[in-house]
Design a protein around this motif. Structure first.
Motif, PDB file in Angstrom:
ATOM      1  N   VAL C  20       4.416  -1.929  12.412  1.00  0.00           N
ATOM      2  CA  VAL C  20       4.478  -2.323  13.822  1.00  0.00           C
ATOM      3  C   VAL C  20       4.796  -1.103  14.692  1.00  0.00           C
ATOM      4  N   VAL C  21       5.780  -0.322  14.231  1.00  0.00           N
ATOM      5  CA  VAL C  21       6.161   0.852  15.017  1.00  0.00           C
ATOM      6  C   VAL C  21       4.972   1.790  15.188  1.00  0.00           C
ATOM      7  N   SER C  22       4.304   2.090  14.070  1.00  0.00           N
ATOM      8  CA  SER C  22       3.185   3.028  14.160  1.00  0.00           C
ATOM      9  C   SER C  22       2.048   2.417  14.975  1.00  0.00           C
ATOM     10  N   GLY C  23       1.873   1.111  14.839  1.00  0.00           N
ATOM     11  CA  GLY C  23       0.839   0.433  15.635  1.00  0.00           C
ATOM     12  C   GLY C  23       1.132   0.554  17.118  1.00  0.00           C
ATOM     13  N   LEU C  24       2.403   0.381  17.464  1.00  0.00           N
ATOM     14  CA  LEU C  24       2.781   0.482  18.883  1.00  0.00           C
ATOM     15  C   LEU C  24       2.544   1.905  19.396  1.00  0.00           C
ATOM     16  N   LEU C  25       2.919   2.870  18.531  1.00  0.00           N
ATOM     17  CA  LEU C  25       2.688   4.273  18.901  1.00  0.00           C
ATOM     18  C   LEU C  25       1.211   4.504  19.191  1.00  0.00           C
ATOM     19  N   PHE C  26       0.393   3.945  18.310  1.00  0.00           N
ATOM     20  CA  PHE C  26      -1.042   4.102  18.492  1.00  0.00           C
ATOM     21  C   PHE C  26      -1.492   3.511  19.833  1.00  0.00           C
ATOM     22  N   LEU C  27      -0.949   2.338  20.147  1.00  0.00           N
ATOM     23  CA  LEU C  27      -1.305   1.702  21.420  1.00  0.00           C
ATOM     24  C   LEU C  27      -0.881   2.583  22.600  1.00  0.00           C
ATOM     25  N   LEU C  28       0.297   3.202  22.448  1.00  0.00           N
ATOM     26  CA  LEU C  28       0.753   4.130  23.482  1.00  0.00           C
ATOM     27  C   LEU C  28      -0.274   5.246  23.664  1.00  0.00           C
ATOM     28  N   GLY C  29      -0.758   5.738  22.512  1.00  0.00           N
ATOM     29  CA  GLY C  29      -1.759   6.804  22.557  1.00  0.00           C
ATOM     30  C   GLY C  29      -3.020   6.348  23.261  1.00  0.00           C
ATOM     31  N   VAL C  30      -3.428   5.112  22.945  1.00  0.00           N
ATOM     32  CA  VAL C  30      -4.635   4.584  23.582  1.00  0.00           C
ATOM     33  C   VAL C  30      -4.431   4.512  25.101  1.00  0.00           C
ATOM     34  N   PHE C  31      -3.254   4.070  25.469  1.00  0.00           N
ATOM     35  CA  PHE C  31      -2.926   3.966  26.888  1.00  0.00           C
ATOM     36  C   PHE C  31      -3.004   5.348  27.557  1.00  0.00           C
ATOM     37  N   ALA C  32      -2.398   6.330  26.890  1.00  0.00           N
ATOM     38  CA  ALA C  32      -2.411   7.694  27.444  1.00  0.00           C
ATOM     39  C   ALA C  32      -3.852   8.197  27.546  1.00  0.00           C
ATOM     40  N   TRP C  33      -4.636   7.856  26.548  1.00  0.00           N
ATOM     41  CA  TRP C  33      -6.023   8.325  26.552  1.00  0.00           C
ATOM     42  C   TRP C  33      -6.810   7.694  27.700  1.00  0.00           C
ATOM     43  N   ILE C  34      -6.500   6.427  27.951  1.00  0.00           N
ATOM     44  CA  ILE C  34      -7.178   5.759  29.072  1.00  0.00           C
ATOM     45  C   ILE C  34      -6.832   6.462  30.387  1.00  0.00           C
ATOM     46  N   ILE C  35      -5.557   6.807  30.518  1.00  0.00           N
ATOM     47  CA  ILE C  35      -5.165   7.561  31.721  1.00  0.00           C
ATOM     48  C   ILE C  35      -5.987   8.838  31.807  1.00  0.00           C
ATOM     49  N   GLN C  36      -6.087   9.519  30.673  1.00  0.00           N
ATOM     50  CA  GLN C  36      -6.811  10.782  30.651  1.00  0.00           C
ATOM     51  C   GLN C  36      -8.288  10.581  30.975  1.00  0.00           C
ATOM     52  N   LEU C  37      -8.856   9.502  30.456  1.00  0.00           N
ATOM     53  CA  LEU C  37     -10.273   9.258  30.723  1.00  0.00           C
ATOM     54  C   LEU C  37     -10.509   8.988  32.206  1.00  0.00           C
ATOM     55  N   ARG C  38      -9.610   8.246  32.799  1.00  0.00           N
ATOM     56  CA  ARG C  38      -9.778   7.901  34.220  1.00  0.00           C
ATOM     57  C   ARG C  38      -9.580   9.124  35.104  1.00  0.00           C
ATOM     58  N   GLN C  39      -8.521   9.852  34.787  1.00  0.00           N
ATOM     59  CA  GLN C  39      -8.169  10.969  35.670  1.00  0.00           C
ATOM     60  C   GLN C  39      -8.962  12.230  35.337  1.00  0.00           C
ATOM     61  N   GLU C 349      -0.777  14.393  27.088  1.00  0.00           N
ATOM     62  CA  GLU C 349      -1.169  14.950  25.789  1.00  0.00           C
ATOM     63  C   GLU C 349      -0.208  14.499  24.692  1.00  0.00           C
ATOM     64  N   LEU C 350       1.098  14.579  24.994  1.00  0.00           N
ATOM     65  CA  LEU C 350       2.084  14.158  23.985  1.00  0.00           C
ATOM     66  C   LEU C 350       1.862  12.699  23.627  1.00  0.00           C
ATOM     67  N   GLY C 351       1.563  11.886  24.635  1.00  0.00           N
ATOM     68  CA  GLY C 351       1.303  10.459  24.397  1.00  0.00           C
ATOM     69  C   GLY C 351       0.132  10.278  23.452  1.00  0.00           C
ATOM     70  N   VAL C 352      -0.943  10.975  23.755  1.00  0.00           N
ATOM     71  CA  VAL C 352      -2.140  10.841  22.918  1.00  0.00           C
ATOM     72  C   VAL C 352      -1.850  11.335  21.501  1.00  0.00           C
ATOM     73  N   ILE C 353      -1.138  12.468  21.428  1.00  0.00           N
ATOM     74  CA  ILE C 353      -0.834  13.028  20.098  1.00  0.00           C
ATOM     75  C   ILE C 353       0.046  12.072  19.292  1.00  0.00           C
ATOM     76  N   LEU C 354       1.076  11.553  19.943  1.00  0.00           N
ATOM     77  CA  LEU C 354       1.942  10.574  19.266  1.00  0.00           C
ATOM     78  C   LEU C 354       1.119   9.384  18.803  1.00  0.00           C
ATOM     79  N   GLY C 355       0.210   8.965  19.658  1.00  0.00           N
ATOM     80  CA  GLY C 355      -0.658   7.832  19.321  1.00  0.00           C
ATOM     81  C   GLY C 355      -1.465   8.102  18.073  1.00  0.00           C
ATOM     82  N   LEU C 356      -2.000   9.324  18.003  1.00  0.00           N
ATOM     83  CA  LEU C 356      -2.834   9.641  16.850  1.00  0.00           C
ATOM     84  C   LEU C 356      -1.986   9.799  15.595  1.00  0.00           C
ATOM     85  N   ILE C 357      -0.797  10.336  15.778  1.00  0.00           N
ATOM     86  CA  ILE C 357       0.116  10.407  14.619  1.00  0.00           C
ATOM     87  C   ILE C 357       0.495   8.988  14.197  1.00  0.00           C
ATOM     88  N   GLY C 358       0.711   8.138  15.194  1.00  0.00           N
ATOM     89  CA  GLY C 358       0.990   6.724  14.916  1.00  0.00           C
ATOM     90  C   GLY C 358      -0.144   6.096  14.123  1.00  0.00           C
TER      91      GLY C 358
END
Lengths: 209, 819, 379
Positions: C20-39, C349-358
């Motif tokens: 669950v923890v790693s899954g949540l991290l991944f979701l965080l990463g996805v969220f960060a990536w969406i921000i990056q894609l938009r901006q 970037e940290l968000g995305v990286i954490l997400g991918l590590i997640g």
């Protein structure tokens, strides 16, 4: 018809670092805010328009830095999708934003610092509408762009805008394959250098000294 | 590359590629290649053909006070200006544009433009505004004007015209002012060099000089306090051509300018000491017998005998020779001829000038009991006070350099290019007077390559009747004098109340010296301040009413003032944006309400023609109709050589390095030291000198330069130019900074008793120790705090009536505020 | 070698939490990536003069990890190294998971991930980037087949052909280095030593992660390997970390010795970078913990050593990428086209990286839970 090899010759003895070519490039190519394809640089001290050396023995000069349209372009070799390529007919290194993946490998590969610029965000324009030439290159978010030698003008038989406007008459453009051309003659008769020649990229921009 | 090719290079630049057949070449390969060769271009050029059909090109002129008057092509698409490019002059060597001319789209479509007439609602300078209608604005202004007129007199309404436009249409305002009798506050800047040069050379025009293309004929080019490559970019390529042909360049400047970097020699001089250097050079020239005696005798006042008692030239009547009747003058009145006397060494008598071949150049004589010196003798006496060993201490220029400069100056022809640096001190008139004298003693004038002068031309072949249709004229007071007038309410002993001010084409609260004083005085005195402008400049922010003026390309104008001697048309390319109105229309509205509307019923075009009408204009065909067709018409013969054939428009028709009757450029209440003004002299700047009592407290001279990123304050908020130069800075010598613990890019406070500013420090070896330099024209809000224009003194030399922009001391310290 | 007991049915009590923890991290990463894609990529700290950063470092790290795992997984089969044999299956699986994550690091770095298809349609075979992408695809196939064979084939002899392929695939990690080492414009990267250095780092990362996994999984009750079996792995990790440090020294010495302006600038930039010191200190500490008699082969210390080795490697990769941009070939004053100061990864970037590590952790846990990856004892 023989291929041309368009090149630019910049006379550093005449260049006064006035930035006119840089601004001309912004206008003609409708460059987004903060985006500079052709920068005017002070060869001297730490800041713009400051000399090197110790008073009163001072030295200061200028170069303008844009894509060098290399004969052996590092960028073209690395682009994974051919979004940057060398036009065989003119020697101009082109960049097509509509194909660009935005991987920025070309920026990494190019030894000429900062001549390629990436649109990190949606391009913005202070005027709020497109200025410059109607056939100015497009500018897309998340793609790399750079100087095209004003290819859109060159195809119409015009000079790159920076060459046309130079108040110092320090910029020359023409076919380096034609030994009679002004640029060939200048390179033949004047002492000159090219930037980072040791990198083997064979740039097509010459600086007269 | 030889000169012929060079020339061809200019002429064919634009057609170059066409000639070489590039179009065909590229097109052929575009079709043939497998690779996507320039494919996008091919696609785009199809769209472009359609769109280009709708692109219109108008003739425009970039007309700020940089003297270049660049002819522009103004490209309009879909009713919007999309581009400015250099227009063709009849001779393409004059084709020109610079970074400012290329950023007009950002000025025209500047979101900060004043869009509507506005009325102040807060305190003055508080920048709180309320939108009003044109009708309200004009009524408010004219009601007040009428009230002031009836209460204090016509002159109480004043108008100040800045240098913001070189166009002719602005003379509509002058016409209005003369009709309603208001006072003009003159914008007195750079007049030191004007007076200094013209009192010697004669009144050829304002800062007139030979064609820039003439530099190539000079052995040496000496730039006196000139920042040519930045402030007058378009002149540089002529100098660059000359350098390629072997002309040597010497830059005399306390700052290592770009011109200095291009020069063969840079002479780093102490700020404000230029007259001492030039006097010393003359001392060397005369002592080494390098002066041009035949020229001095024939074309200067050198042999004229000067009375010791009065300082006037000795006239033949002084020794009892009756004047004879001369021809009738222009007004048909009889004249007398009373020749100036020279000394005849053959007969040892004073004789009429031009009656003998070789009068005495030097000597002290007595004529009819009057002790006289030749003017040259007096000059010699003056310069002998400054042998190089003395001047070296004053100027910080080594003795051997002074010797060398003297010899170079005597090796004519030399192109003395008089910049506006050396004249921006209290002794500025004398820096120019001295350099013109240097030209006089070396005979360095009036033939190719031999030149002394600055280089702007104001087109004076105009119709005075246009400005004063009823022949009545308002008064004129210098902006420097006016501060005292406001304080005392008197001018030259008479009551003089100034009660309203209209500011046009200018930003005096930013570009004139001692801006705090300026603002305080007008705040205290004026009941009404109106500013007509395009943006909210520092001055506009202190107005009671601001009027939105059209951009340059939204209205018709003719620009004849320039460095290149062409009259040009600036066509209306687009409709005025927002509620902005042309100056002509603003004048018409004001005139209507002031009851002089009848003088403003014709069209802009008709008024431009009326203003320009003169025999000279007719000769050159300068009128709106011709200009519409030809766009640019030259009005000076080419090549133009200043004072060609040794024609000097002085009272004596000779170069008057000795000024018989020194006259100030404008009236003031300041006492005049006539004796000082006869000859070029060195006296210390009023403030910026080590002897000054302020020097202990403020040991640094604050210089200012006119940068390429603005013209005075114009373009201050143009985004592209602000990307290049984002914020104000002051350049400080590395040693001066180190002594104050200032590191590069620290924010520093620069201050003196008049004002202060917080700016970024740029440490450089390129400024002489003891000096600082900043680029002029930043607006108040662009500084961290304050404004560097607060620091300049409004003290002035009553002869030049000149703003002494560089004659200021200051101190600098690290700023500890929050960045 | 003693026989070890193998728990074929791992306890699952801890793992769902981590899932669950790693899954949540991944979701965080996805969220960060969406921000990056938009901006745009401007949401990161990258700029024109530092066009690549943490994502590319992540890519190098995970590609290396995958290569190292393939080598570690195939070596014991190829050369009959029984002490390494128990980890083969685990290594092959981790290789596969790192590949997925490594590929995603490239994806998140792209300005136009939507144009990825162009690689297939318009791929420029001359580009080292394309070599690398082809390599990734090859890894993916090899790793999948290798894992599948490991799970199904009992005889090591039968595994040999695919193991050989996997081994070579692992060696080919040098190709990733070519993305950098071919660049004349980047003095720090432009060196023939880079492929070797990459390979050394790849082994180190694989060794360290395997160590950590073994210790961690044991703690989770997943397997019951005896400590001593980890000795060769610990030795290998320490040796490759040490070798990596030596290569750093070699880089410094060669650059410093040339005394050219650029080279000295590189030396100064290296010594001036906190990452360099993190790398050196973590590297040395890792070696010490893994080798010193007082700490070696003790679960806690070993895990700490492995973590330090991984920190060393992360710092190394980030420093490597940064150093490519540390020296501007043309560095004159002019209009500013990049922020002042160097590059430090930003929040997005940290968000995305954490997400991918997640995601990486998620994939690993999923694998541990559902596949029989535990090292099996062999007599």
């Amino acid at each position: 018809m023989a291929n041309k090899h368009y090149g630019m010759v910049i006379d550093t003895k005449r260049c006064i670092g006035c930035h006119t070519c840089s601004v001309a490039c912004k206008l003609e190519n409708n460059l987004p805010d903060k985006n500079w394809w052709n920068r005017t640089l002070t060869v001297g001290g730490e800041d713009m328009d400051t000399p090197a050396g110790v008073f009163p023995n001072l030295k200061m000069g200028f170069i303008t830095l844009a894509c060098q349209h290399c004969e052996n372009p590092a960028c073209v070799k690395v682009c994974p999708v051919g979004a940057t390529w060398k036009d065989e007919a003119t020697g101009i290194v082109m960049q097509d934003p509509s194909k660009c993946l935005g991987c920025r490998y070309c920026m990494v590969a190019c030894p000429y610092t900062g001549v390629r610029e990436f649109n990190f965000e949606e391009p913005t324009y202070a005027t709020g509408f497109a200025v410059g030439s109607i056939d100015a290159p497009i500018h897309e978010k998340s793609t790399v762009e750079k100087c095209t030698f004003c290819a859109h003008r060159v195809v119409k038989g015009e000079l790159p805008f920076c060459v046309e406007v130079c108040p110092a008459r320090a910029r020359h453009f023409g076919d380096l394959n034609d030994p009679e051309s002004e640029v060939s003659q200048l390179v033949l008769n004047r002492s000159h250098f090219r930037l980072l020649e040791e990198k083997g990229t064979e740039p097509s921009v010459y600086f007269l000294t | 590359m030889d000169n012929e090719k060079r020339k061809d290079g200019y002429i064919n630049r634009r057609d170059f590629l066409k000639v070489s057949g590039a179009t065909a070449g590229v097109a052929a390969v575009v079709g043939a290649s497998r690779r996507p060769v320039l494919r996008t271009l091919e696609e785009v050029s199809v769209q472009q053909q359609a769109a280009n059909a709708g692109e219109q090109i108008f003739s425009g002129v970039c007309k700020p006070n940089c003297f270049s008057a660049c002819g522009l092509n103004v490209h309009v698409r879909d009713g919007k200006i999309v581009k400015t490019s250099p227009a063709d002059f009849p001779d393409k060597k004059f084709n020109r544009i610079c970074l400012r001319g290329l950023s007009h789209v950002q000025r025209t479509y500047n979101p900060e433009r004043i869009k509507y007439p506005m009325k102040r609602v807060g305190e003055r300078g508080e920048d709180k505004w309320e939108r009003i209608t044109w009708d309200e604005a004009i009524t408010l202004i004219t009601d007040k004007w009428k009230q002031i007129r009836s209460e204090y007199g016509d002159y109480a309404n004043s108008m100040i015209t800045g240098s913001g436009s070189y166009g002719a249409i602005q003379n509509m305002y002058k016409r209005l002012r003369n009709l309603i009798g208001g006072t003009a506050l003159s914008y007195d800047v750079d007049l030191g060099s004007l007076l200094g040069l013209n009192r010697v050379k004669g009144w050829e025009g304002l800062w007139v000089g030979s064609d820039e293309a003439d530099i190539v004929n000079a052995k040496t080019f000496i730039g006196w306090g000139s920042n040519m490559t930045n402030a007058q970019i378009q002149q540089w390529h002529f100098l660059a051509d000359a350098i390629e042909k072997g002309t040597k360049v010497i830059a005399i400047d306390p700052v290592f300018t770009i011109l200095a970097s291009k020069a063969d020699e840079h002479v780093s001089i102490r700020p404000g000491s230029d007259p001492a250097l030039i006097l010393s050079m003359m001392q060397v020239i005369i002592s080494e017998n390098l002066h041009n005696v035949p020229f001095l005798l024939a074309h200067t006042v050198a042999p004229f005998l000067v009375r010791e008692d009065t300082g006037k030239f000795l006239r033949m009547s002084d020794k009892g020779v009756e004047p004879i009747d001369g021809p009738l003058d222009a007004a048909g009145k009889p004249t007398k001829i009373d020749p100036i006397a020279v000394w005849d060494p053959a007969t040892n008598t004073a004789v009429a000038v031009n009656s003998i071949e070789t009068p005495a150049l030097e000597g002290v004589y007595e004529v009819a009991g009057i002790k006289v010196h030749t003017a040259f003798e007096l000059l010699k006496k003056e310069v002998n006070q400054y042998p190089p060993e003395v001047a070296a201490k004053l100027t910080e220029v080594p003795e051997e350099t002074i010797h060398h400069l003297a010899r170079v100056s005597a090796d004519t022809p030399v192109y003395h290019y008089v910049g506006f640096g050396a004249q921006a001190y209290d002794n500025g008139v004398h820096s120019a007077h001295a350099v013109a004298t240097l030209a006089a003693i070396t005979g360095n004038i009036g033939y190719p390559g031999a030149h002394v002068g600055a280089q702007i031309t104001f087109y004076t072949n105009t119709n005075p009747k246009f400005l004063a249709p009823t022949d009545s004229k308002g008064g004129t007071i210098s902006n420097l004098v006016y501060r005292k007038v406001l304080k005392t309410g008197t001018f030259q002993g008479n009551p003089y109340a100034l009660k309203s001010l209209l500011v046009i084409y200018g930003n005096p609260a930013n570009t004139l010296p001692d801006t705090n004083e300026w603002i305080n005085e007008f705040n205290a005195s004026f009941d009404l301040v109106v500013v007509a402008d395009m943006t909210f400049t520092d001055t506009a922010r202190y107005a009671d009413i601001v009027l939105p003026v059209c951009d340059w390309f939204e209205t018709l104008d003719v620009v004849a003032n320039s460095q290149h001697y062409h009259a040009q048309i600036s066509e209306k390319a687009i409709e005025p944006l927002y509620e902005s109105k042309s100056d002509a229309d603003i004048v018409r509205m004001l005139a209507d309400k002031m009851g002089v509307g009848e003088y403003f019923t014709k069209s802009d075009e008709e008024y431009l023609d009326e203003f320009l009408s003169s025999p000279k204009s007719e000769e050159f065909g300068i009128n709106v109709k011709n200009l519409r067709e030809k766009k640019r018409i030259r009005y000076m013969k080419e090549p133009f050589i200043s004072c060609e054939g040794n024609v000097f428009l002085t009272p004596t028709r000779r170069m008057e390095f000795y000024v018989e009757n020194p006259t100030p450029l404008a009236s003031s209440d300041e006492p005049l030291d006539i004796e000082r003004e006869h000859l070029p002299r060195f006296f210390p700047p009023v403030e910026a000198w080590p002897d000054n009592s302020l020097y202990k407290k403020y040991p640094l001279v604050l210089l200012s330069e006119r940068p390429r990123f603005r013209v005075h304050s114009q373009w201050y908020d143009t985004p592209w130019l602000r990307e290049l130069e984002p914020e104000p800075f002051v350049k400080i010598n590395v040693k001066d900074a180190a002594a104050r613990g200032i590191a590069n890019h620290d924010y520093v406070e620069v201050f003196n008793d008049r004002g202060r500013a917080v700016v970024k420090a740029v440490l450089t070896e390129g400024v002489k120790p003891g000096a600082m330099v900043f680029a002029k024209g930043w607006q108040r809000g662009q500084y961290k705090e304050g404004d560097l224009s607060e620091l300049a003194t409004s003290k002035f030399d009553p002869f030049g009536v000149n703003s002494s922009f560089m004659d200021e001391l200051a101190e600098v310290r690290k700023w500890n505020g929050k960045v | 070698m003693t026989t070890t007991t193998v728990n074929e049915t791992p306890k699952k009590s801890n793992l769902p939490v981590w899932l669950v923890v790693s899954g949540l991290l991944f979701l965080l990463g996805v969220f960060a990536w969406i921000i990056q894609l938009r901006q745009g990529v401007g949401a990161t700290s990258l700029h024109n003069l530092n066009a690549w950063g943490a994502y590319i470092a992540g890519f190098i790290f995970f590609m290396g990890l995958s290569a190292g795992m393939l080598v570690l997984g195939s070596l014991p089969i190829l050369f009959n190294l029984p002490r390494f044999r128990p980890y083969a299956k685990l290594a092959a699986f981790v290789a596969l998971a790192s590949l997925v994550v490594g590929g995603l690091f490239i994806l998140v770095d792209l300005g136009h991930p939507d144009r990825l298809w162009r690689l297939v349609r318009f791929g420029n075979l001359g580009s080292p980037m394309l070599w690398d992408l082809l390599l990734t695809v090859a890894y993916l196939i090899v790793a999948t087949v290798f894992l599948r064979r490991l799970m199904t084939v009992k005889s090591d002899d039968a595994l040999k052909p695919i193991a050989l392929l996997a081994f070579f695939a692992g060696l080919a990690d040098g190709l990733t280095a070519f993305v950098f080492a071919t660049q004349v414009g980047r003095e720090f990267w432009f060196s023939a030593v880079q492929p070797i250095a990459f390979f050394v780092a790849a082994l180190a990362s694989a060794g360290a992660l395997l160590l950590l996994l073994m210790v961690g999984l044991k703690a989770a009750g997943y397997n019951v390997l005896e400590c001593c079996d980890l000795a060769p792995l610990a030795g290998l990790t320490a040796a490759t970390v040490g070798l990596g440090l030596l290569l750093n020294v070699s880089e410094l010495v060669t650059h410093w010795f040339s005394r050219s302006t650029n080279a000295l600038e590189i030396v100064n930039a290296m010594l001036g970078s906190p990452l360099f010191w993190v790398e050196v200190i973590a590297g040395i500490a890792a070696i010490l913990l893994l080798l010193l008699p007082a700490t070696r082969l003790q679960s806690g210390w070993m895990a700490a050593g492995a973590v330090l080795a991984l920190i060393y490697l992360a710092a190394k990769r980030l420093l490597f990428v940064n150093m490519g941009f540390a020296v501007q070939n043309i560095n004159y004053a002019g209009v500013q086209i990049a922020p002042v100061g160097g590059y430090t990864p930003g929040l997005v970037e940290l968000g995305v990286i954490l997400g991918l590590i997640g995601l990486f952790a998620f994939l690993l846990i999923l694998g541990f839970n559902n596949l029989r990856l535990a090292p099996t004892a062999r007599s």
